[in-house]
Scaffold this active site. Structure first.
Site, short mmCIF file in Angstrom:
data_model
loop_
_atom_site.label_atom_id
_atom_site.label_comp_id
_atom_site.label_asym_id
_atom_site.label_seq_id
_atom_site.Cartn_x
_atom_site.Cartn_y
_atom_site.Cartn_z
N GLU A 94 29.69 29.49 2.69
CA GLU A 94 28.75 30.48 2.16
C GLU A 94 29.13 30.98 0.76
OE1 GLU A 94 28.43 29.72 5.21
OE2 GLU A 94 26.40 30.31 5.73
N TYR A 106 32.13 32.14 -0.24
CA TYR A 106 33.18 33.16 -0.30
C TYR A 106 34.49 32.56 -0.82
CZ TYR A 106 29.98 36.21 2.25
OH TYR A 106 28.90 36.99 2.61
N ARG A 119 35.28 27.73 9.47
CA ARG A 119 33.87 27.54 9.12
C ARG A 119 33.82 26.78 7.81
NH1 ARG A 119 28.88 31.54 9.45
NH2 ARG A 119 27.26 29.96 9.28
N HIS A 168 25.63 31.77 -0.79
CA HIS A 168 24.63 32.84 -0.92
C HIS A 168 23.81 32.71 -2.20
CE1 HIS A 168 25.46 35.01 2.66
NE2 HIS A 168 26.72 35.21 2.36
N ARG A 174 21.52 35.74 14.90
CA ARG A 174 20.38 36.65 15.04
C ARG A 174 19.73 36.60 16.43
NH1 ARG A 174 16.97 34.67 10.10
NH2 ARG A 174 17.58 32.71 11.07
N GLN A 215 13.99 40.92 8.69
CA GLN A 215 13.57 42.26 8.28
C GLN A 215 14.41 43.38 8.86
OE1 GLN A 215 9.12 40.85 8.47
NE2 GLN A 215 9.17 43.03 8.16
FE1 SF4 Z 1 15.69 37.72 14.18
FE2 SF4 Z 1 14.03 39.19 12.67
FE3 SF4 Z 1 15.45 40.28 14.67
FE4 SF4 Z 1 16.68 39.51 12.44
S1 SF4 Z 1 15.15 41.13 12.60
S2 SF4 Z 1 17.35 39.16 14.50
S3 SF4 Z 1 15.54 37.68 11.97
S4 SF4 Z 1 13.83 38.76 14.84
#
Ligand code: SF4
Length: 676
Positions: free
Chosen positions: A168, A170, A218, A256, A315, A343
């Site tokens: 990434e 770093y 990584r 990034h 995520r 988001q």
């Molecule tokens: Fe996934 Fe959007 Fe939740 Fe982030 S905010 S974990 S991208 S669903």
């Protein structure tokens, strides 16, 4: 669906001295809880929930091994024994929940947003304001020792292992690439010299922690920047890190500062798993693949096909802590799927806000009391099946209320469903599938295609009505607009009304962008798949070239000229999502869309827009005028019900349309449902 639908995913992984219970790793994610007072108690609850949810191994958000490596001033570090009690809270909680957890050691190098940032060479990153100071030889030695000290401290704090963040862009990555390492001492020059830093870090870490401690490296398999590594170098490094004593190699994709999307919704699922597969053939240790894996099917396929030994998802564990348990129990259709929007997570982290999740507002709030059953079950009508309405209906029913959900449209989702029609946002449909299943399980009566009126609601005798009717498009007072023929975004995206070849879109907020993308999309884009995606963004599909970059494929011809016109004097698109806005701007730029901010409209007609842009008068001949200039609450039902004796609650955009989006609407729905 049976419990063994994902047999490869659920197979334990034996590392010799320890066994992971399945092939699913919860990848590193910073939450910003790490820096909050009392944050480690919340973190402990956060990770313990994922451990209870069955994940095989957790990796924490990046923690710096010293003060010079922090991502921002005040960010978490592991550099003395005083840190141990906080981390103990986390490791104890995870172990008590039956899980295993590694700390990720991340030295940001030139990405550190601090004035004393250090790096192999004094070269500023394009995404940073700071020119880093070049490390002396003695200081390089100190950084390595700091990694080893941090790993030892992590071991004392009860972690099961360490992940060294080598990708990434770093610090470790900065030593490896000629782009950022222009030294001519033993740490620079030849690739052998540039590899010395990561190899010394691994060697000294291993020396300090012994053999029976998980060590993950990584490895940046695709740098996606100029003067990044080529394939020969990636393989050379992988063999060397294996030799130096790592137990597992994890995949890193893109610095990034790379200008290639790597995790956004529009990136095809498992787009980069091919590079993990290519590396797996070169090494003996298990390899982990990652990026845009968000369903158990995709994870199972990666392992069953022999492309990887493990999958990493980050995520998806914000969206659903019980991802693994649900998959293992044959309940994958109950998984709240991450839609890749960024988001609530990355967009928050990068501006210092606490992480949340658009589809799961409870993420990072696991320490709060569980949602209690309703004291007095009531009959509740929820009108409007957008994000706020869906959330209220589901949670209220789960609390024991008898809930009926109405929507005049024939499908769930409201404006969220309309957004799902934009190419690249197809993941949004997963949320609708999730709610469909959740309503079935919770016993919500769903009445789609039915308009609930004051009289019908009163006749059915509900105790409460939740008005979640969302918004209606708004037209600003522009000279001439009252007599012009124009469309709004619903006409285009929902009704599919015909749009001509010369288009002016008034308003360049998120909806204006959606409409512009929709109108300039070609079949070639929509059906392009992984290979087409790579060709579009200039990624070498053979992964051989330096940085894995090649010339992007020419953009398919767009048979439509679109102007986006914004009254506010801003850089158009600057208010879009911090981590994905650039992708939308870039896509539209490539398609020849003109984006003008600071526009004053002098006159609009059905076929002509007269305006002043940056002091210059202009006139655009158009076939279609589209107004995407904002919305207003649609709350007539709430007003009609006032004084009727029914308890009325407004929620989401029907309560306040200003700044409302799906993330805030889901969160508002949850809060209201808890209070009913
Ligand atoms: Fe996934 Fe959007 Fe939740 Fe982030 S905010 S974990 S991208 S669903």
């Amino acid at each position: 669906m049976t419990a063994n639908r994902y047999p490869h995913l659920m197979t334990p992984l034996d590392l010799g001295f320890t066994t992971l219970k399945n092939r699913v790793l919860m990848g590193s994610m910073h939450t910003n809880l790490e820096e909050q007072p009392g944050g480690f108690d919340k973190l402990a609850a956060f990770y313990a929930a994922r451990a209870r949810g069955g994940v095989g191994l957790i990796v924490t958000g990046g923690i710096s091994p010293n003060a010079e490596g922090v991502v921002f001033a005040g960010a978490a570090k592991m550099d003395d024994e005083g840190e141990l009690p906080h981390h103990r809270i986390v490791t104890d909680a995870v172990h008590a929940a039956g899980g295993k957890i590694c700390i990720q050691l991340l030295h940001a190098g030139r990405y550190a947003a601090i004035k004393d940032a250090v790096a192999p060479s004094a070269i500023r990153a394009p995404i940073s304001k700071v020119v880093p100071r070049e490390l002396s030889d003695a200081e390089v030695e100190k950084q390595i020792d700091d990694y080893a000290r941090a790993a030892r401290l992590a071991q004392q704090a009860g972690y099961d292992g360490v992940e060294l963040m080598g990708s990434e862009g770093y610090l470790i990555n900065q030593f490896l690439a000629a782009r950022t390492n222009q030294r001519n001492d033993r740490w620079g020059g030849s690739y052998e010299n540039r590899m010395r830093f990561p190899l010394e870090v691994i060697r000294r870490v291993r020396e300090r922690v012994g053999d029976e401690f998980i060590l993950i490296y990584r490895l940046s398999m695709l740098d996606l920047v100029e003067e990044g590594s080529n394939w020969d170098e990636v393989v050379t490094l992988a063999k060397a890190v294996e030799q130096a004593g790592v137990n597992i190699i994890n995949t890193g994709i893109g610095w990034h500062e790379a200008r290639v999307p790597t995790i956004a919704s529009s990136v095809p699922r498992a787009a980069f798993t091919g590079v993990t597969a290519k590396l797996k053939a070169e090494v003996g240790v298990p390899v982990i693949t990652c990026n845009r894996i968000n369903t158990p099917e995709v994870g199972e396929q990666a392992i069953a096909s022999g492309q990887a030994d493990m999958i990493s998802m980050a995520r998806p564990f914000l969206a659903d802590p019980e991802f693994v348990a649900k998959a293992a129990a044959g309940r994958a259709d109950e998984i709240n799927t991450c839609i890749g929007c960024n988001q609530g997570c990355l967009d928050h982290v990068f501006v210092g806000k606490l992480t949340t999740c658009l589809v799961n507002p409870q993420a990072c709030r696991e320490d709060e009391p569980e949602i209690a059953p309703a004291v007095e079950p009531r009959r509740i009508a929820v009108v409007g099946a957008g994000p706020a309405g869906m959330m209220v209906a589901a949670v209220a029913a789960e609390r024991g209320h008898r809930v009926t959900l109405f929507d005049s449209r024939t499908c769930l989702g409201g404006e969220f469903e309309i957004a799902a029609r934009i190419p690249g946002k197809e993941e949004f449909y997963e949320t609708l599938r999730y709610y469909e299943k959740r309503f079935e399980t919770a016993g919500v009566e769903v009445r789609l295609g039915q308009t609930a009126t004051r009289d019908s609601l009163l006749a059915e005798g509900y105790d409460d009505v939740v008005v979640a009717t969302g918004v209606r498009p708004w037209t600003p007072p522009i000279p001439g607009v009252e007599n012009a023929r124009y469309l709004d975004y619903l006409d285009v995206l929902e009704q599919g009304k015909p749009v001509g070849r010369r288009v002016a879109i008034i308003g360049a907020g998120p909806i204006g962008f959606d409409v512009a993308e929709f109108l300039t999309e070609s079949d070639e884009h929509v059906h392009q798949g992984k290979e087409g995606f790579m060709a579009e963004w200039g990624v070498d599909a053979s992964f051989e070239t330096r940085g894995s970059l090649v010339a992007p494929r020419p953009v398919p011809a767009v048979d439509r000229k679109v102007y986006m016109l914004e009254v506010r004097d801003i850089k158009v698109g600057s208010e879009l999502s911090k981590t994905t806005g650039w992708i939308h701007r870039e896509v539209l730029k490539k398609r020849g869309v003109e984006m003008w901010g600071g526009v004053t409209f002098t006159q609009v007609d059905s076929d002509r827009v007269a305006l002043v842009h940056r002091g210059e008068a202009k006139e655009l001949a158009v076939d279609t005028l589209i107004v995407c200039a904002g919305q207003r609450a649609r709350a007539d039902l709430a007003e009609e019900l006032e004084g009727s004796g029914i308890r009325v609650h407004r929620v989401g955009a029907a309560r306040d349309a200003r700044g409302m989006d799906a993330k805030l609407a889901f969160a508002a729905g949850l809060e209201l449902a808890k209070s009913l």
